[in-house]
Design a protein around this motif. Structure first.
Motif, PDB file in Angstrom:
ATOM      1  N   LEU A  41       0.832  -1.203   0.000  1.00  0.00           N
ATOM      2  CA  LEU A  41       0.000   0.000   0.000  1.00  0.00           C
ATOM      3  C   LEU A  41       0.865   1.251   0.000  1.00  0.00           C
ATOM      4  O   LEU A  41       0.517   2.254  -0.629  1.00  0.00           O
ATOM      5  N   HIS A  42       1.990   1.191   0.710  1.00  0.00           N
ATOM      6  CA  HIS A  42       2.918   2.333   0.685  1.00  0.00           C
ATOM      7  C   HIS A  42       3.453   2.544  -0.725  1.00  0.00           C
ATOM      8  O   HIS A  42       3.617   3.697  -1.168  1.00  0.00           O
ATOM      9  N   ALA A  43       3.722   1.465  -1.446  1.00  0.00           N
ATOM     10  CA  ALA A  43       4.206   1.597  -2.825  1.00  0.00           C
ATOM     11  C   ALA A  43       3.157   2.258  -3.716  1.00  0.00           C
ATOM     12  O   ALA A  43       3.499   3.016  -4.635  1.00  0.00           O
ATOM     13  N   LEU A  44       1.870   1.993  -3.455  1.00  0.00           N
ATOM     14  CA  LEU A  44       0.813   2.655  -4.226  1.00  0.00           C
ATOM     15  C   LEU A  44       0.811   4.156  -3.967  1.00  0.00           C
ATOM     16  O   LEU A  44       0.576   4.958  -4.878  1.00  0.00           O
ATOM     17  N   GLN A  45       1.074   4.545  -2.733  1.00  0.00           N
ATOM     18  CA  GLN A  45       1.155   5.985  -2.432  1.00  0.00           C
ATOM     19  C   GLN A  45       2.304   6.626  -3.195  1.00  0.00           C
ATOM     20  O   GLN A  45       2.194   7.764  -3.681  1.00  0.00           O
TER      21      GLN A  45
END
Length: 501
Positions: A157-161
């Motif tokens: 999810l951090h990578a999506l941000q």
């Protein structure tokens, strides 16, 4: 019935014509975390070990398998509708397969962002801003906003941000090229305060202020960036930010507001666009190294005029049954060939196009899009398919161009899409119906990968085992920690399998 899936914000499922299903209606946070894990790998099997690593930090609880089965049972109620089974259970895990017509906000975001980058590369800043803005509208808050972010799902999810921030930066770049600097300045000030470690945002703020005539403010922005990076990360600004700062100190002309150069006759000039349309090929594709190398060697050798006697492009066809992995293999092959084709790479998903146009219009639709990508002017009235094909062949006659045609089911779909230039190459990925294509330079059958057989357990003779002190490992017998991958097969055997398939 189609369903919309959301992960760019609170996780939700929205059946068409029905109310949104989200929050506790989808189950507890870990059930929503399981749905997010399956969505991020849509169409692929996610193993039980990977699901556990996504939902729990460290060692999963003893009830992990039972919990996962409960969560999937809750999710089936939400996603399996009108007799369509989207959530599948297999012996080694689960998979979520989206049906034609289903929408996934992450796929929509990435598709629009990619089209925006292509528009920016060919100099169409207005189109790029529109596409980037449309991509960012897919977000309704932080990715997985209502999840308990533990385990590996937190990192994904951090990578999506990070992807979202990159698109914001790309949109800012497109807007810088268009002007309207006064309104952009306030937004840049807010963005640098919210994301003080993003150097591209600081660079954009510096450029806006400089082009507005506020040289002092531009240099102050650099000093703020320097302080933020030093205090938070202990590093200094990167070379691009430093070079921009020095250029402003020297009042270099290149930093003045952008103007399109004039050609004789008073028309605005622009450089020909270089399309870079290949989809990403993530990670290493295990088990395919030999095929990847063989095909890449065929393509590279075809570019050598002394080695190739044919005065036509190299056409490589990867054919296999559904699910054999022809598309994924083509993506990895093409990724390794980028540098061989400096004039660009075109990519077309034939299945995606054929789903929205009539079969008779497919060639013209694709050719028109390819001509736009190559920045070739289109005449009015619209071209016929044969005229478009002729103009396409003329445009790339002397170019080193790679064309990737994906998900092809019939050779007639692509006949007009083959360039005539010897320096071009075409990579076709599709069904078994292409196996008899007689004008292909190289045919490669793609077999489904088989899982490696289990390794036999070592035979230990009691006489060869010697006791050792507890504080030291016996030579040649390192200690081994029991891992979740060792536990699950035993759990499955003891409980008679997953039970839901």
């Amino acid at each position: 019935m189609s369903i919309s899936f959301r992960i760019l914000g609170p996780v939700a499922v929205i059946p068409r014509g029905h109310a949104e299903i989200g929050g506790t209606s989808l189950g507890p946070p870990k059930a929503r975390g399981l749905l997010s894990t399956l969505l991020l790998a849509a169409g692929h099997i996610v193993s039980l070990e990977a699901i556990s690593a996504s939902l729990w930090d460290g060692e999963p609880p003893r009830s992990a398998l039972a919990n996962i089965r409960t969560y999937t049972s809750q999710l089936r109620t939400a996603v399996n509708r009108d007799g369509i089974e989207r959530l599948h259970g297999v012996a080694q895990g689960y998979a979520l397969r989206l049906e034609r017509g289903d929408e996934f906000d992450l796929e929509c975001f990435r598709s629009r962002a990619q089209r925006g980058r292509l528009a920016l590369a060919r100099g169409d800043s207005e189109d790029a801003v529109e596409l980037f803005t449309s991509a960012l509208s897919c977000w309704h808050g932080p990715a997985g906003a209502d999840l308990s972010t533990v385990g590996s799902i937190a990192h994904r999810l951090h990578a999506l941000q990070e992807e979202r921030l990159t698109v914001i930066e790309d949109c800012v770049e497109a807007r810088l090229r268009l002007g309207a600097l006064a309104r952009l300045h306030d937004e840049m000030r807010s963005l640098t305060l919210e994301f003080p470690l993003r150097e591209r945002l600081w660079a954009a703020l510096m450029r806006v202020r400089y082009q507005l005539g506020d040289v002092s403010g531009a240099l102050d922005a650099y000093r703020e960036a320097y302080a933020a990076l030093r205090d938070e990360l202990g590093v200094e600004p990167g070379s691009e930010l430093v070079e921009l700062y020095l250029a402003m100190l020297n009042r270099e002309v290149r930093l003045e507001p952008l103007k399109r150069p004039a050609e004789p006759g008073g028309h605005a000039g622009h450089a020909r666009a270089v399309p870079r349309e290949l989809p990403p090929a993530f990670g290493r594709l295990a088990g395919r190294d030999t095929q990847i190398t063989a095909v890449q060697r065929v393509v590279v050798q075809s570019l050598d005029s002394t080695a190739s006697a044919c005065d036509c492009p190299c056409v490589v066809v990867l054919h296999g049954s559904r699910g054999a992995g022809t598309s994924t293999l083509a993506h990895h092959i093409a990724a390794g060939l980028r540098d061989q084709f400096p004039d660009g790479q075109l990519y077309v998903d034939i299945a995606a196009v054929s789903a929205s146009v009539e079969p008779a219009d497919l060639s013209l639709h694709v050719l028109t899009r390819m001509l736009r990508s190559l920045d070739v002017p289109l005449s009015l009235p619209p071209l016929e398919a044969d005229d478009a094909a002729a103009r396409y062949r003329t445009a790339v006659a002397t170019s080193r161009l790679l064309v990737v045609l994906d998900n092809v089911t019939d050779a007639r779909q692509i006949q007009r899409l083959i360039p005539a230039g010897k320096l071009c190459a075409v990579l076709v990925a599709g069904s078994e119906d292409l196996a008899g294509l007689d004008w292909a330079t190289h045919l490669q059958r793609v077999e489904p990968l088989r899982p490696a057989p289990p390794r036999p357990a070592p035979v230990v003779h009691p006489a060869s085992v010697h006791p050792a002190p507890e504080h030291a490992d016996p030579a040649g017998w390192p200690r081994r920690t029991l891992h979740v991958s060792d536990v699950y097969p035993r759990l499955i055997r003891s409980r008679g399998g997953l039970g839901e398939a």
